[in-house]
Scaffold this motif. Structure first.
Motif, mmCIF file in Angstrom:
data_model
loop_
_atom_site.group_PDB
_atom_site.id
_atom_site.type_symbol
_atom_site.label_atom_id
_atom_site.label_comp_id
_atom_site.label_asym_id
_atom_site.label_seq_id
_atom_site.Cartn_x
_atom_site.Cartn_y
_atom_site.Cartn_z
ATOM 1 N N LEU B 77 54.286 18.694 42.637
ATOM 2 C CA LEU B 77 55.639 18.835 43.186
ATOM 3 C C LEU B 77 55.670 18.411 44.652
ATOM 4 O O LEU B 77 54.637 18.187 45.267
ATOM 5 C CB LEU B 77 56.111 20.287 43.065
ATOM 6 N N ALA B 78 56.879 18.315 45.162
ATOM 7 C CA ALA B 78 57.054 17.958 46.575
ATOM 8 C C ALA B 78 58.096 18.898 47.165
ATOM 9 O O ALA B 78 59.247 18.525 47.375
ATOM 10 C CB ALA B 78 57.492 16.505 46.716
ATOM 11 N N PRO B 79 57.678 20.148 47.444
ATOM 12 C CA PRO B 79 58.631 21.146 47.909
ATOM 13 C C PRO B 79 59.270 20.771 49.240
ATOM 14 O O PRO B 79 58.638 20.146 50.084
ATOM 15 C CB PRO B 79 57.773 22.406 48.068
ATOM 16 N N THR B 80 60.521 21.176 49.385
ATOM 17 C CA THR B 80 61.275 20.940 50.612
ATOM 18 C C THR B 80 61.582 22.273 51.278
ATOM 19 O O THR B 80 61.996 23.211 50.603
ATOM 20 C CB THR B 80 62.608 20.238 50.281
ATOM 21 N N GLN B 81 61.401 22.334 52.581
ATOM 22 C CA GLN B 81 61.748 23.552 53.318
ATOM 23 C C GLN B 81 63.249 23.774 53.333
ATOM 24 O O GLN B 81 64.029 22.839 53.480
ATOM 25 C CB GLN B 81 61.306 23.430 54.781
ATOM 26 N N LEU B 82 63.648 25.041 53.210
ATOM 27 C CA LEU B 82 65.054 25.378 53.300
ATOM 28 C C LEU B 82 65.384 26.150 54.568
ATOM 29 O O LEU B 82 66.307 25.804 55.299
ATOM 30 C CB LEU B 82 65.464 26.232 52.093
#
Lengths: 215, 215
Positions: B77-82
């Motif tokens: 996966l390529a998680p994105t900061q929120l």
DNA sequence: TTAATAGTGTCTCTAAGACATTATTTT
DNA sequence: AAAATAATGTCTTAGAGACACTATTAA
């Protein structure tokens, strides 16, 4: 209050933790230049964004405000988080996470000690340490996004103001000229005319508005 | 390597530091329901988003991946900061900052141990601890924003696909029906027909596309 | 009177929305 | 043939962009 223990009997502070810092891009429109500037503070060998380490039990936003009170004499801001920079080798002092923030402030509310800080046009910022150039890019993009669709969301202008003043502000933020017709059509629904007019200006006196929506 | 000392002769680790956690909303389109779901993991007394504490020297994204490999058997996966949640009283185990993340994953790549985790439709999620409902709201909003303007940016669909398949995916993400004409006009410029057609379907065979842009 | 600026009208072109028509398949 | 779906054409309306014209002030 009892200290929490996990299944190995350790408390949270028995594990390695990073230091957490906040760094803030304080943006303002420089009056003469009619362009966006960013607040930089002096270090031993150059310039950087104002920042500080998070104190115990402190909120990130409070750490930002604390750092800015000292370095720029501004208070009452409402910083917005942009991104967490987490490269372990980013800071040579140790393992430091930095939470980047942005806020915008009216030029008149910046009271800068020239020996500690200055405001540099965002187009003229040199290479900064700790990836601070990237923070500035994020900050400018974020502010431009906010200014695209609504009139002066960061309250850089003291009401009442004319449409021309508002447009000049938005052009300074955007860094490019905006179309008069489109600008008026976009912004006017979110403005209220106060029924008075600008005085002492050349040309037909312009209506004065407040930011209050018409509805 | 020498330890950094500040002007008081203290190293960074002489000051109080928070624990830093990551929590992730893993979103997927649930096949039968044609709706967005979020991965939840079981705790002693309920459900929560998968999360973990940041290990020494670890990147946030790597901590996210580590937590998801275990709980959901997904990788790559390529998680994105929120957002960083920083309320000092948010976590009763101590002073914990949580960096919320989001990512989306094709349903087929989720291999869930039913005793540890499940996927719940985002419209049916109950009250969760640690402000995790707010993370889900941010995550869903963020994914919907990305899907508004371009075709399947999270690569939930395996190419080649038809425009209808793409629209059904986007409707599941958006949580509402989309207009066919507008959808086609928006997406087609960013798709390439591969020159082949869907087979075995009722009606006129649809062209198959890839996500490659036309330019 | 002239220059400058505000406010308003309006023309054109494009895009969105809506719908109809034709094409091509399965059942 | 009937039903289903894809692909395409086109009509209407709204908005963007562009520009002109009028109003009102200072110099």
């Amino acid at each position: 209050m009892p200290v929490y223990r996990d299944s190995s009997g350790r408390s949270l502070t028995d594990y390695p933790r990073p230091s957490v810092a906040v760094d803030t891009a304080v943006l303002a429109v420089i009056p003469d230049k009619e362009t966006l500037g960013v607040l930089l503070v002096r270090t031993g060998d150059g310039w950087r964004l104002p920042g500080t380490f998070l104190h115990e039990g402190e909120r990130l936003a409070d750490a930002v405000l604390r750092s800015l009170r000292v370095k720029a004499g501004v208070s009452g801001l409402a910083p917005t988080q942009l991104h967490v920079f987490d490269d372990p080798s980013r800071d040579d002092r140790g393992w430091v996470l930095s939470v980047a923030h942005v806020d915008a402030v009216p030029w008149s509310r910046l009271t800068i000690d020239e020996s500690l800080a200055r405001v540099t046009s965002v187009t003229e910022v040199r290479e900064l340490p700790y990836g601070h150039n990237q923070i500035i890019d994020l900050a400018v993009g974020s502010l431009r996004e906010r200014y695209r669709a609504s009139p002066d969301p960061a309250h850089l202008l003291e009401p009442p103001f004319t449409l021309r003043q508002l447009q000049q502000l938005h052009e300074a933020v955007a860094g490019e000229p905006l179309m008069r017709d489109t600008f008026r059509r976009t912004m006017e629904p979110e403005l209220s005319p106060i029924g008075e007019f600008a005085i002492g200006t050349v040309g037909k006196p312009a209506r004065l508005f407040t930011r209050e929506p018409t509805r």
